[in-house]
Design a protein around this motif. Sequence first.
Motif, PDB file in Angstrom:
ATOM      1  N   GLU A   1       0.942  -1.252  -0.045  1.00 35.70           N
ATOM      2  CA  GLU A   1      -0.228   0.080   0.188  1.00 35.70           C
ATOM      3  C   GLU A   1       0.804   1.267  -0.254  1.00 35.70           C
ATOM      4  OE1 GLU A   1      -2.904   0.022   2.421  1.00 35.70           O
ATOM      5  OE2 GLU A   1      -3.996  -1.460   2.070  1.00 35.70           O
ATOM      6  N   ALA A   2       0.430   2.396  -0.657  1.00 40.87           N
ATOM      7  CA  ALA A   2       0.885   3.315  -1.114  1.00 40.87           C
ATOM      8  C   ALA A   2       0.906   4.578  -0.598  1.00 40.87           C
ATOM      9  CB  ALA A   2       2.000   3.619  -1.924  1.00 40.87           C
ATOM     10  N   THR A   3       0.562   6.110  -0.348  1.00 38.10           N
ATOM     11  CA  THR A   3      -0.413   6.622  -0.203  1.00 38.10           C
ATOM     12  C   THR A   3      -0.449   7.502  -2.274  1.00 38.10           C
ATOM     13  OG1 THR A   3       0.007   7.377   0.977  1.00 38.10           O
ATOM     14  CG2 THR A   3      -0.806   9.485   0.263  1.00 38.10           C
ATOM     15  N   ILE A   4       0.778   7.854  -2.477  1.00 40.04           N
ATOM     16  CA  ILE A   4       1.444   7.857  -4.496  1.00 40.04           C
ATOM     17  C   ILE A   4       1.834   6.768  -4.713  1.00 40.04           C
ATOM     18  CG2 ILE A   4       2.965  10.219  -5.568  1.00 40.04           C
ATOM     19  CD1 ILE A   4       2.973  11.177  -2.849  1.00 40.04           C
ATOM     20  N   GLY A   5       1.273   6.794  -6.138  1.00 40.08           N
ATOM     21  CA  GLY A   5       1.214   5.947  -6.940  1.00 40.08           C
ATOM     22  C   GLY A   5       2.580   6.611  -8.228  1.00 40.08           C
ATOM     23  N   ILE A   6       2.942   5.928  -8.671  1.00 39.92           N
ATOM     24  CA  ILE A   6       3.823   6.759 -10.036  1.00 39.92           C
ATOM     25  C   ILE A   6       3.540   5.362 -11.500  1.00 39.92           C
ATOM     26  CG2 ILE A   6       5.900   7.447 -11.261  1.00 39.92           C
ATOM     27  CD1 ILE A   6       6.134   9.178  -8.556  1.00 39.92           C
ATOM     28  N   VAL A   7       3.406   5.078 -12.409  1.00 33.23           N
ATOM     29  CA  VAL A   7       2.713   4.550 -13.403  1.00 33.23           C
ATOM     30  C   VAL A   7       3.551   5.370 -14.547  1.00 33.23           C
ATOM     31  CG1 VAL A   7       1.598   2.811 -14.785  1.00 33.23           C
ATOM     32  CG2 VAL A   7       1.269   3.162 -12.632  1.00 33.23           C
ATOM     33  N   SER A   8       4.798   4.617 -15.198  1.00 33.11           N
ATOM     34  CA  SER A   8       5.277   5.190 -16.586  1.00 33.11           C
ATOM     35  C   SER A   8       5.118   3.553 -17.944  1.00 33.11           C
ATOM     36  CB  SER A   8       6.710   5.081 -16.505  1.00 33.11           C
ATOM     37  OG  SER A   8       7.303   3.848 -16.556  1.00 33.11           O
TER      38      SER A   8
END
Length: 313
Positions: free
Chosen positions: A62-69
């Motif tokens: 679990e995470a607050t910020i997710g970054i997907v490329s």
Amino acid sequence: MGVKTAMEWLSSCSGCEIAILNIGEDLIPIITEALDIVHAPVLMDHKYFGQTGEGLTLEIPEATIGIVSGGVANEEHIEVLEEMRKKCTILIALGTCATHGGIPALMNGQDRAQSWKEIYQTKTTDPGGEVPNVEVPAPLDRVYACDEKVKIDLQLPGCPPNPAHIAEVIFSLLEDRPPVLPGKSVCDTCPTKREGKGDVSKLRRFLTNAEFEPGEPIDEMRCLLEQGYLCMGPVTAAGCARNGAPSCIAARVPCRGCFGPVRGAGNQMLDMMNALASNGIDCSSVIDRRSMLRFSGAHGMLRPVKKMVVKED
Ligand code: SF4
Ligand code: SF4
Ligand code: SF4
């Protein structure tokens, strides 16, 4: 403890991750204090199915910020993206592959069988070889942008994205304020000289150098579209300008459209054709019109050309 952050890459070249590194000195407080990176295959080994493969389903912390490329090209990408959506409170699509399909979505311009033949069975790969179908994730019918598959909270295009904008997005989330990002077109950030409609009726391919005096400041060079080259600046989102000029224009090269359309759902090809026509330029002089979608072929924009059936009497 920093804000829990997870990063993932789908069909991607890792240039977006290099753009994160290119944030430079500001990156040090971001990764040492502000963010707690709990998952990032590009940086750390984290197994999807547990360290010994004991898990039965793919899991991302679990995470607050997710970054997907990256674009969504196969079934594994969908699984990873859906898990990121499930586990991350705020999901950011980073880079034009993630926001508009980018380079992987160039494949959308031809049918799948043709693509596999070119990838796996050409003279330079493996003539006569088989298209692999064992332990390879099944490809989708086309390449999708992330927001076609899951809800995306923030789109940050660019190929690669501007490191300063990545930092701005991260800081704005940490400071609980909207990010300040450019909202205009590449032309709006371009200092070249525009002299009105000009005398161009047909466009030339960019096979010769633009006209400029060596050493001449960029604001003394005439607009490349007015010089007769296809420059996608009018229909491309701003964001690449550094030191007062868009990156390609500063190198005296026309814009290829890598930040995607100005409006999220815009069609760079149609918008550009309209812009050319309204300036009296013959659209048929553009050799490969579909190349205007080279960075934004997802969202159903780029499709295989239907073969013409010629009826014989
Ligand atoms: S947007 Fe550009 S830099 Fe980022 S993954 Fe795609 S091709 Fe690479
Ligand atoms: S068309 Fe190209 S060169 Fe001309 S103003 Fe726009 S970005 Fe600059
Ligand atoms: S000028 Fe156009 S192609 Fe070049 S970096 Fe900027 S948006 Fe991308």
